[in-house]
Design an enzyme around this catalytic site. Structure first.
Site, short mmCIF file in Angstrom:
data_model
loop_
_atom_site.label_atom_id
_atom_site.label_comp_id
_atom_site.label_asym_id
_atom_site.label_seq_id
_atom_site.Cartn_x
_atom_site.Cartn_y
_atom_site.Cartn_z
N GLY A 43 0.61 -1.57 0.06
CA GLY A 43 -0.11 0.02 0.21
C GLY A 43 0.76 1.32 0.35
O GLY A 43 0.50 2.05 -0.50
N CYS A 73 -4.38 -9.87 -3.97
CA CYS A 73 -4.51 -8.67 -3.33
C CYS A 73 -4.84 -7.59 -3.82
O CYS A 73 -4.15 -7.29 -5.60
CB CYS A 73 -2.85 -8.52 -3.25
SG CYS A 73 -1.89 -6.60 -3.20
N ASN A 74 -5.65 -6.57 -3.23
CA ASN A 74 -6.32 -5.65 -3.40
C ASN A 74 -5.32 -4.63 -4.23
O ASN A 74 -5.98 -4.22 -5.54
CB ASN A 74 -7.53 -4.85 -2.76
CG ASN A 74 -8.28 -6.02 -2.00
OD1 ASN A 74 -7.55 -7.38 -1.18
ND2 ASN A 74 -9.53 -5.81 -2.51
N THR A 75 -4.36 -4.40 -3.67
CA THR A 75 -3.16 -3.06 -3.86
C THR A 75 -2.16 -3.56 -5.49
O THR A 75 -2.57 -2.64 -5.84
CB THR A 75 -2.82 -2.89 -3.00
OG1 THR A 75 -2.87 -2.48 -2.18
CG2 THR A 75 -1.29 -1.52 -2.94
N CYS A 183 -8.49 -6.07 1.80
CA CYS A 183 -7.61 -6.40 2.04
C CYS A 183 -7.66 -8.04 1.85
O CYS A 183 -8.39 -8.59 2.98
CB CYS A 183 -6.62 -5.96 3.13
SG CYS A 183 -4.66 -6.81 3.58
N THR A 184 -6.74 -8.64 1.35
CA THR A 184 -6.75 -10.22 1.46
C THR A 184 -6.48 -10.90 2.46
O THR A 184 -6.87 -12.21 3.18
CB THR A 184 -6.61 -10.91 0.06
OG1 THR A 184 -5.10 -10.61 0.10
CG2 THR A 184 -6.98 -10.45 -1.20
N HIS A 185 -5.45 -10.11 3.47
CA HIS A 185 -5.44 -10.71 4.94
C HIS A 185 -6.61 -10.87 5.61
O HIS A 185 -7.00 -11.25 6.97
CB HIS A 185 -4.93 -9.29 5.21
CG HIS A 185 -2.57 -9.96 4.88
ND1 HIS A 185 -2.81 -9.65 3.39
CD2 HIS A 185 -2.02 -10.55 5.24
CE1 HIS A 185 -1.07 -9.65 3.11
NE2 HIS A 185 -0.96 -10.36 4.19
#
EC number: 5.1.1.3
Length: 259
Positions: A43, A73-75, A183-185
């Site tokens: 990010g 990963c969204n970012t 966010c995938t986390h």
């Protein structure tokens, strides 16, 4: 090509939440998961750096003969997937926050979005938010520090609990009825979030939708694996292997890769 692996990469171990959904829906597919934890989170790094890291991850997976790549990963999706699709000749599946279902289903006209700075500041996020959520209240919250705690094995900790309480309080005060995880986390936070949020708040992440899209694209390109040979699910990280293994469970071994 059909028996080649699905490649999956993330800025760290969070994308294993996406891998689990894909593995559940497509249990006959081989997979290679690549965690760039050494550079997590993506990010704060800026668009050029995120594209450069995404190129590095993509080229590693292409060398492993992957037939499709999931940018888990969204970012990385919001900043790099257009470049990847324009420059590499294989299908890419991206991820973005599930704003649309939350915006369409909210009864309080107020939703919360917990995401990284890189996702919330991206052009793709702005476009999606404008398209689907222009008439409702959207409480955006940068999840600063969350990825770092998960990557260091502190998913369940006083630090995480305190951080989330502070991030969720403005959303609770704004009477949200949906929380979108960007966010995938963050799906690994689900047990904590359920405890901290009012019972009526529904939590949405993109995992199932990404798995369905992966299946659809494989079918579209005639790449579904129909072989019954022994499956190979491989996991690689350039950081601590034990932390990822703790999220995957005892059936999987994570390999250290210096990249």
């Amino acid at each position: 090509m059909k028996t080649n692996a699905i490649g999956i990469f993330d800025s760290g171990i969070g994308g294993t939440s996406i891998w689990k959904e894909i593995n559940t829906l497509l249990p006959n597919e081989n997979t290679i998961y690549l965690a760039d934890s050494k550079n997590a989170p993506y990010g704060p790094k800026g668009k050029d750096a995120i594209i450069s890291l995404s190129i590095k991850n993509t080229e590693y997976l292409i060398k492993q003969h992957c037939k499709l790549i999931v940018v888990a990963c969204n970012t990385a999706t919001t900043n790099a997937i257009d470049y990847l699709r324009a420059n590499y000749n294989l299908p890419f599946i991206g991820i973005e926050p599930a704003i649309k279902p939350a915006a369409l289903q909210t009864k309080t006209n107020s939703i919360g979005i917990l995401a990284t700075r890189g996702t919330l500041s991206s052009a793709l996020f702005s476009k999606t938010s404008t398209l689907f959520a222009s008439n409702i209240k959207v409480i955006e919250q940068h999840g600063d520090g969350i990825v770092e705690l998960i990557e260091s094995g502190k998913l369940v900790s006083d630090e995480m609990n305190s951080l989330l309480k502070g991030y969720l309080q403005p959303m609770i005060e704004a009477n949200i009825d949906y929380l979108v995880l960007g966010c995938t986390h963050y799906p690994y936070l689900m047990p904590l979030l359920i405890k901290l949020l009012p019972k009526h708040v529904k939590i949405i992440d993109s995992g199932e939708a990404v798995a369905r899209q992966t299946k659809a694209v494989l079918e579209q390109h005639n790449l579904i694996n129909r072989s019954h040979l022994k499956l190979n699910n491989s996991f690689f990280t350039n950081s601590k292997t034990k932390v990822m293994e703790s999220l995957l469970g005892t059936n999987y071994t994570v390999n250290y890769l210096d990249f």
